[in-house]
Design a protein around this motif. Structure first.
Motif, PDB file in Angstrom:
ATOM      1  N   GLY A   1       0.844  -1.236  -0.068  1.00 16.50           N
ATOM      2  CA  GLY A   1       0.011   0.012   0.045  1.00 16.50           C
ATOM      3  C   GLY A   1       0.917   1.375  -0.050  1.00 16.50           C
ATOM      4  N   LEU A   2       1.888   1.137   0.844  1.00 17.95           N
ATOM      5  CA  LEU A   2       2.793   2.477   0.734  1.00 17.95           C
ATOM      6  C   LEU A   2       3.266   2.714  -0.337  1.00 17.95           C
ATOM      7  CD1 LEU A   2       3.746   5.077   2.396  1.00 17.95           C
ATOM      8  CD2 LEU A   2       5.696   3.391   3.254  1.00 17.95           C
ATOM      9  N   PRO A   3       4.060   1.766  -1.208  1.00 19.24           N
ATOM     10  CA  PRO A   3       4.435   2.152  -2.697  1.00 19.24           C
ATOM     11  C   PRO A   3       3.555   2.572  -3.491  1.00 19.24           C
ATOM     12  CG  PRO A   3       5.656   0.220  -1.768  1.00 19.24           C
ATOM     13  CD  PRO A   3       4.763   0.467  -0.941  1.00 19.24           C
ATOM     14  N   THR A   4       2.132   2.130  -3.282  1.00 19.43           N
ATOM     15  CA  THR A   4       1.089   2.302  -4.244  1.00 19.43           C
ATOM     16  C   THR A   4       0.830   3.757  -3.901  1.00 19.43           C
ATOM     17  OG1 THR A   4       0.287   0.047  -4.201  1.00 19.43           O
ATOM     18  CG2 THR A   4      -1.196   1.714  -4.725  1.00 19.43           C
TER      19      THR A   4
ATOM     20  N   ASP B   1     -12.014  10.760  -3.766  1.00 23.12           N
ATOM     21  CA  ASP B   1     -13.022  10.251  -5.005  1.00 23.12           C
ATOM     22  C   ASP B   1     -12.615   8.685  -5.163  1.00 23.12           C
ATOM     23  OD1 ASP B   1     -13.513  13.100  -5.808  1.00 23.12           O
ATOM     24  OD2 ASP B   1     -11.487  13.189  -6.220  1.00 23.12           O
ATOM     25  N   LEU B   2     -11.289   8.429  -5.103  1.00 23.24           N
ATOM     26  CA  LEU B   2     -10.808   7.315  -5.090  1.00 23.24           C
ATOM     27  C   LEU B   2     -10.173   6.480  -4.006  1.00 23.24           C
ATOM     28  CD1 LEU B   2      -9.935   4.955  -7.179  1.00 23.24           C
ATOM     29  CD2 LEU B   2      -7.703   5.986  -7.570  1.00 23.24           C
ATOM     30  N   ILE B   3     -10.573   5.344  -3.528  1.00 22.44           N
ATOM     31  CA  ILE B   3     -10.495   4.705  -2.290  1.00 22.44           C
ATOM     32  C   ILE B   3      -9.807   3.288  -2.689  1.00 22.44           C
ATOM     33  CG2 ILE B   3     -11.019   3.833   0.043  1.00 22.44           C
ATOM     34  CD1 ILE B   3     -11.978   7.041  -0.523  1.00 22.44           C
ATOM     35  N   LEU B   4      -8.413   3.256  -2.454  1.00 23.61           N
ATOM     36  CA  LEU B   4      -7.857   1.839  -2.811  1.00 23.61           C
ATOM     37  C   LEU B   4      -7.632   1.164  -1.488  1.00 23.61           C
ATOM     38  CD1 LEU B   4      -4.782   3.252  -4.782  1.00 23.61           C
ATOM     39  CD2 LEU B   4      -7.105   2.489  -5.595  1.00 23.61           C
ATOM     40  N   LEU B   5      -8.013  -0.233  -1.462  1.00 24.19           N
ATOM     41  CA  LEU B   5      -7.756  -0.859  -0.307  1.00 24.19           C
ATOM     42  C   LEU B   5      -6.671  -1.995  -0.601  1.00 24.19           C
ATOM     43  CD1 LEU B   5     -11.250  -1.781   0.476  1.00 24.19           C
ATOM     44  CD2 LEU B   5     -10.246   0.368   1.080  1.00 24.19           C
ATOM     45  N   SER B   6      -5.455  -1.702   0.396  1.00 24.49           N
ATOM     46  CA  SER B   6      -4.199  -2.553   0.192  1.00 24.49           C
ATOM     47  C   SER B   6      -3.949  -3.292   1.560  1.00 24.49           C
ATOM     48  CB  SER B   6      -3.117  -1.712  -0.079  1.00 24.49           C
ATOM     49  OG  SER B   6      -2.004  -2.487  -0.590  1.00 24.49           O
ATOM     50  N   LEU B   7      -5.322  -3.777   1.902  1.00 24.02           N
ATOM     51  CA  LEU B   7      -5.269  -4.292   3.385  1.00 24.02           C
ATOM     52  C   LEU B   7      -5.038  -5.635   3.546  1.00 24.02           C
ATOM     53  CD1 LEU B   7      -8.646  -2.608   4.239  1.00 24.02           C
ATOM     54  CD2 LEU B   7      -6.794  -2.269   5.484  1.00 24.02           C
ATOM     55  N   PRO B   8      -4.370  -6.140   4.637  1.00 23.84           N
ATOM     56  CA  PRO B   8      -3.952  -7.631   4.590  1.00 23.84           C
ATOM     57  C   PRO B   8      -4.785  -8.598   4.546  1.00 23.84           C
ATOM     58  CG  PRO B   8      -3.918  -6.474   6.852  1.00 23.84           C
ATOM     59  CD  PRO B   8      -4.554  -5.808   5.936  1.00 23.84           C
ATOM     60  N   THR B   9      -4.299  -9.877   3.914  1.00 20.71           N
ATOM     61  CA  THR B   9      -5.284 -10.918   3.672  1.00 20.71           C
ATOM     62  C   THR B   9      -4.673 -12.345   4.256  1.00 20.71           C
ATOM     63  OG1 THR B   9      -4.967 -10.867   1.395  1.00 20.71           O
ATOM     64  CG2 THR B   9      -7.075  -9.993   2.029  1.00 20.71           C
ATOM     65  N   PRO B  10      -4.278 -12.293   5.576  1.00 26.68           N
ATOM     66  CA  PRO B  10      -3.493 -13.549   6.095  1.00 26.68           C
ATOM     67  C   PRO B  10      -4.597 -14.716   6.312  1.00 26.68           C
ATOM     68  CG  PRO B  10      -4.224 -12.057   7.659  1.00 26.68           C
ATOM     69  CD  PRO B  10      -4.896 -11.456   6.672  1.00 26.68           C
ATOM     70  N   MET B  11      -4.028 -15.743   6.866  1.00 26.07           N
ATOM     71  CA  MET B  11      -4.901 -16.945   7.385  1.00 26.07           C
ATOM     72  C   MET B  11      -4.778 -17.092   8.698  1.00 26.07           C
ATOM     73  SD  MET B  11      -2.911 -19.907   5.161  1.00 26.07           S
ATOM     74  CE  MET B  11      -1.125 -20.091   5.412  1.00 26.07           C
ATOM     75  N   ASP B  12      -5.662 -17.836   9.345  1.00 27.91           N
ATOM     76  CA  ASP B  12      -5.457 -18.159  10.866  1.00 27.91           C
ATOM     77  C   ASP B  12      -4.588 -19.415  10.974  1.00 27.91           C
ATOM     78  OD1 ASP B  12      -6.992 -20.382  10.346  1.00 27.91           O
ATOM     79  OD2 ASP B  12      -8.858 -19.313  11.346  1.00 27.91           O
ATOM     80  N   GLU B  13      -4.302 -19.847  12.357  1.00 25.05           N
ATOM     81  CA  GLU B  13      -3.705 -21.082  12.694  1.00 25.05           C
ATOM     82  C   GLU B  13      -4.252 -22.263  11.924  1.00 25.05           C
ATOM     83  OE1 GLU B  13      -5.078 -19.126  14.658  1.00 25.05           O
ATOM     84  OE2 GLU B  13      -6.471 -20.438  15.907  1.00 25.05           O
ATOM     85  N   ASN B  14      -5.724 -22.281  11.534  1.00 22.81           N
ATOM     86  CA  ASN B  14      -5.872 -23.567  10.610  1.00 22.81           C
ATOM     87  C   ASN B  14      -5.941 -23.213   9.154  1.00 22.81           C
ATOM     88  OD1 ASN B  14      -6.631 -24.832  13.138  1.00 22.81           O
ATOM     89  ND2 ASN B  14      -8.380 -23.379  13.265  1.00 22.81           N
ATOM     90  N   ASN B  15      -5.132 -22.249   8.717  1.00 18.36           N
ATOM     91  CA  ASN B  15      -5.047 -22.038   7.146  1.00 18.36           C
ATOM     92  C   ASN B  15      -6.381 -21.463   6.628  1.00 18.36           C
ATOM     93  OD1 ASN B  15      -2.223 -22.850   7.356  1.00 18.36           O
ATOM     94  ND2 ASN B  15      -2.987 -24.813   7.001  1.00 18.36           N
TER      95      ASN B  15
END
Ligand SMILES: NC(=O)c1ccc[n+]([C@@H]2O[C@H](COP(=O)([O-])OP(=O)(O)OC[C@H]3O[C@@H](n4cnc5c(N)ncnc54)[C@H](O)[C@@H]3O)[C@@H](O)[C@H]2O)c1
Length: 457
Positions: A34-37, A101-115
């Motif tokens: 997100g920061l470089p973006t 006007d423009l909202i970019l979402l560069s949020l994390p999409t990890p997984m939990d301990e059960n994948n």
């Protein structure tokens, strides 16, 4: 009240706002991607605000410190856009979003301990947008998500307050991020990007925006879910192929065949795309992306057995590294318990500071359970405490206290090490999991050597 000036559903309006630099951009989640973006949007002349819940990060950025030291080129861009006030950052989403006007979402999409994939950051932010997004704004999700997540979840969460109706007064699309950490500036300026919209007009508008900022090839997909399917397919292809060569390399080891030699020759064939074996697959993308597709399959009652098998192999590779070192200790007639083992490299890939899902963690855990004393050297983490161990400050004078070394990450610095350095070890035992040591050279230097997938020398 909002001072929104652009109707993001109108291509002419958007182009006019881009060319006059009136378009206001908000990037939510200003981490590795997100920061470089955000900096790229600011560099193109658009007023850009970054939002993040990490207060330390925002404080550091606002005090002029660029946090991504391993991203060449962006430190200079950061200094320039901060100086000319094109880029600011905040923890306050309520202040930032309504003015953009423009909202970019560069949020994390990890997984939990059960994948199981965890989309809570996207859900939380979508829920906020439902209350604060200005009418006629455009939301673009850059995070890696499962096919259908926009259509089935994001749209209804953003609509839930009743203020906003999709394709009437709010618009959404995707532009999945596919840059490699450590090479983001290069990738942003060279790699094609996928674009998908809630309808084809929005896809065209997203294309015109990214074209303004990045000038790379933009591939228009028929919809959001197809764009996300392509993104996952390309990464999962790599996860599976690494598993394939890793499994082969286990057999080649037993056959006395050097996997490096096999791959060097195999890649001469026009349709062979080379992948390399190793101690495992980590990082914020490949393992998670496989589990994302597996999650989709489970949800809709499909079977993706090749991906499942590939994951099992990649997750077993750290155990094989330990088998190699146990075998080397057997040859040296010393016990591994109480020995001092040096891990060279803990990043999940070369030349970056990133330990997300790194195989080094599992290797260290197993070795500690065997009663060994672990030392770490990684130039990207020098003097930091990682996995409860203080990383050595520099590599000089380490080896004389060490019985065995395992090269886990092929940082360039390690490729420059002379084989004679390893002779300074007490035993000396050297395990190379990344194919950077010439086995015969190790043997000639009387080092007890095991190379992952390198056969018996
Ligand atoms: N890192 C990569 O190599 C890479 C490459 C391609 C795609 N991606 C994808 O890009 C997305 C972002 O990944 P990343 O590596 O930049 O993650 P990251 O963890 O480096 O950055 C995410 C940022 O979001 C912030 N955040 C979390 N919840 C928030 C919230 N509710 N509100 C505001 N900010 C919040 C975090 O504090 C963090 O700074 C993920 O979907 C990832 O899969 C990553």
């Amino acid at each position: 009240m909002s001072n929104l000036k652009t109707n993001m559903n109108n291509l002419e309006d958007v182009l006019e706002s881009l060319n006059s630099k009136k378009l206001k951009v908000c990037v939510i989640g200003i981490g590795r991607i997100g920061l470089p973006t955000a900096l790229s949007f600011a560099k193109s002349g658009l007023d850009t605000i970054g939002v993040d819940i990490n207060k330390n990060l925002i404080d550091s950025i606002n005090s002029g410190k660029f946090p991504l030291k391993d991203e060449p080129g962006y430190d200079e861009i950061f200094d320039n856009v901060i100086k000319n006030k094109k880029f600011t950052s905040t923890t306050n989403i309520e202040d930032a979003v309504p003015n953009c006007d423009l909202i970019l979402l560069s949020l994390p999409t990890p997984m939990d301990e059960n994948n199981i994939p965890d989309y809570s950051a996207l859900r939380i932010v979508a829920s906020k947008l439902s209350d604060i997004l200005s009418p006629n704004s455009l939301v673009i999700v850059e995070s890696t998500i499962e096919p259908g997540f926009i259509e089935d979840e994001m749209v209804s969460i953003i609509s839930k307050s009743g203020r906003l109706e999709i394709e009437k007064n709010f618009f959404i699309g995707v532009c999945p991020e596919n840059a490699n950490p450590g090479e983001i500036l290069h990738d942003f300026t060279n790699l094609p990007r996928l674009v998908g919209g809630i309808n084809s007009n929005i896809a065209k508008i997203i294309k015109s925006i990214y074209n303004f900022v990045f000038s790379v090839e933009l591939v228009e997909m028929p919809n959001c879910k197809t764009a996300n399917a392509v993104k996952l397919t390309t990464n999962v292809f790599r996860d599976i192929n690494i598993a394939f060569v890793s499994e082969l390399s286990l057999m080649f080891e037993k056959l006395g065949i050097d996997t490096n030699k096999v791959l060097e020759a195999a890649k001469k064939k026009y349709n062979f795309q080379v992948h390399y074996p190793g101690s495992g697959v980590g990082g914020p993308c490949l393992p998670i992306n496989s589990y994302q597709l597996l999650n989709t399959a489970r949800r809709i009652g499909c079977n993706l057995s090749i991906i499942e098998a590939g994951r099992k192999i990649n997750e077993k590779m750290p155990e094989h590294v330990v088998e190699l070192i146990l075998d080397a200790f057997k040859e040296s007639k010393k016990t591994i318990e109480g020995s001092h083992i040096l891990i060279l490299g803990i990043s999940y890939k070369p030349n970056v500071k990133d330990i997300q899902l790194t195989p080094a963690e599992e290797i260290i855990k197993i070795l500690q359970n065997l009663g060994t004393n672990i030392h770490i050297y990684d130039p990207y983490f020098a003097s930091n405490e990682v996995f409860g161990i203080t990383v050595e400050k520099n590599i000089e004078n380490i080896f004389s206290n060490i019985d065995a070394t395992i090269i886990v990450t092929a940082h360039d610095e390690f490729k420059k090490l002379k084989i004679s350095s390893f002779k300074e070890m007490k035993n000396p035992i050297l395990i190379d999991t990344r194919g950077i040591i010439e086995p015969l050279e190790a043997k000639q230097n009387e080092i007890i050597f095991r190379g992952l997938g390198r056969g018996d020398f």
